[in-house]
Design a protein around this motif. Structure first.
Motif, PDB file in Angstrom:
ATOM      1  N   ALA A  26       0.692  -1.264   0.003  1.00  0.00           N
ATOM      2  CA  ALA A  26      -0.027  -0.202   0.070  1.00  0.00           C
ATOM      3  C   ALA A  26       0.943   1.182   0.093  1.00  0.00           C
ATOM      4  O   ALA A  26       0.569   2.126  -0.685  1.00  0.00           O
ATOM      5  CB  ALA A  26      -1.149   0.238   1.002  1.00  0.00           C
ATOM      6  N   ASP A  27       1.767   1.334   0.749  1.00  0.00           N
ATOM      7  CA  ASP A  27       2.904   2.467   0.926  1.00  0.00           C
ATOM      8  C   ASP A  27       3.387   2.699  -0.662  1.00  0.00           C
ATOM      9  O   ASP A  27       3.467   3.721  -1.026  1.00  0.00           O
ATOM     10  CB  ASP A  27       3.840   2.254   1.950  1.00  0.00           C
ATOM     11  N   GLU A  30       0.887   4.069  -2.795  1.00  0.00           N
ATOM     12  CA  GLU A  30       0.691   5.398  -2.442  1.00  0.00           C
ATOM     13  C   GLU A  30       1.844   6.279  -3.066  1.00  0.00           C
ATOM     14  O   GLU A  30       1.462   7.437  -3.739  1.00  0.00           O
ATOM     15  CB  GLU A  30       0.509   5.752  -1.060  1.00  0.00           C
ATOM     16  N   ASP A  31       2.870   6.142  -2.660  1.00  0.00           N
ATOM     17  CA  ASP A  31       3.907   6.616  -3.417  1.00  0.00           C
ATOM     18  C   ASP A  31       4.265   6.890  -4.769  1.00  0.00           C
ATOM     19  O   ASP A  31       4.137   8.170  -5.249  1.00  0.00           O
ATOM     20  CB  ASP A  31       5.478   5.917  -3.172  1.00  0.00           C
ATOM     21  N   ALA A  33       1.340   6.719  -6.749  1.00  0.00           N
ATOM     22  CA  ALA A  33       0.228   7.421  -7.288  1.00  0.00           C
ATOM     23  C   ALA A  33       0.368   8.900  -6.920  1.00  0.00           C
ATOM     24  O   ALA A  33      -0.073   9.653  -7.612  1.00  0.00           O
ATOM     25  CB  ALA A  33      -1.114   6.867  -6.411  1.00  0.00           C
ATOM     26  N   VAL A  34       0.850   9.351  -5.836  1.00  0.00           N
ATOM     27  CA  VAL A  34       1.272  10.594  -5.286  1.00  0.00           C
ATOM     28  C   VAL A  34       2.259  11.267  -6.232  1.00  0.00           C
ATOM     29  O   VAL A  34       2.073  12.313  -6.996  1.00  0.00           O
ATOM     30  CB  VAL A  34       1.683  10.847  -3.884  1.00  0.00           C
ATOM     31  N   VAL A  47      -4.254  16.023  -3.766  1.00  0.00           N
ATOM     32  CA  VAL A  47      -3.870  14.711  -3.461  1.00  0.00           C
ATOM     33  C   VAL A  47      -4.287  14.293  -2.181  1.00  0.00           C
ATOM     34  O   VAL A  47      -4.805  13.304  -1.793  1.00  0.00           O
ATOM     35  CB  VAL A  47      -2.292  14.750  -3.416  1.00  0.00           C
ATOM     36  N   LEU A  51      -6.683  11.083  -0.941  1.00  0.00           N
ATOM     37  CA  LEU A  51      -6.316  10.155  -0.271  1.00  0.00           C
ATOM     38  C   LEU A  51      -6.779  10.220   1.463  1.00  0.00           C
ATOM     39  O   LEU A  51      -6.970   9.181   2.174  1.00  0.00           O
ATOM     40  CB  LEU A  51      -4.754  10.309   0.215  1.00  0.00           C
ATOM     41  N   VAL A  58       0.007  14.747   3.796  1.00  0.00           N
ATOM     42  CA  VAL A  58       0.353  14.217   2.403  1.00  0.00           C
ATOM     43  C   VAL A  58       1.986  14.940   2.165  1.00  0.00           C
ATOM     44  O   VAL A  58       2.691  14.244   1.681  1.00  0.00           O
ATOM     45  CB  VAL A  58      -0.348  14.316   1.502  1.00  0.00           C
ATOM     46  N   LYS A  61       4.437  13.570   4.495  1.00  0.00           N
ATOM     47  CA  LYS A  61       4.931  12.188   4.180  1.00  0.00           C
ATOM     48  C   LYS A  61       5.844  12.062   2.783  1.00  0.00           C
ATOM     49  O   LYS A  61       6.611  11.299   2.646  1.00  0.00           O
ATOM     50  CB  LYS A  61       3.868  11.272   3.979  1.00  0.00           C
ATOM     51  N   HIS A  62       5.520  13.000   1.842  1.00  0.00           N
ATOM     52  CA  HIS A  62       6.132  12.812   0.610  1.00  0.00           C
ATOM     53  C   HIS A  62       6.941  13.914  -0.221  1.00  0.00           C
ATOM     54  O   HIS A  62       7.562  13.564  -1.274  1.00  0.00           O
ATOM     55  CB  HIS A  62       4.876  12.587  -0.417  1.00  0.00           C
TER      56      HIS A  62
END
Length: 77
Positions: A26-27, A30-31, A33-34, A47, A51, A58, A61-62
């Protein structure tokens, strides 16, 4: 599908290993897709809404990973 309907290994160690593997997947999803969204010009709020989290969450985290990947990030106007 409810938690009761989900297939669960009989051995708790196997069940927990499956949960950990799903979280890693999942991580990774997510990475990717972001990053795809940000490269396509999405904003942090866009974004975050997709989510179901805050813009701050977000971003925190990114942002470092995206900068390191060379993604051009939108600045607030």
């Amino acid at each position: 599908m409810s938690a009761e309907d989900a297939p669960t290994p009989q051995d708790p160690a196997d069940a927990l290993a499956a949960v950990a593997a799903l979280r890693r997947l999942a991580d990774q999803l997510e990475d990717a897709a972001v990053e795809q969204a940000m490269r396509a010009g999405w904003s942090w709020p866009d974004v975050a809404e997709a989510l179901g989290v805050t813009r701050q969450a977000v971003h925190k985290k990114h942002v470092k990973r995206l900068i390191a990947a060379g993604v051009k990030l939108r600045r607030r106007q």
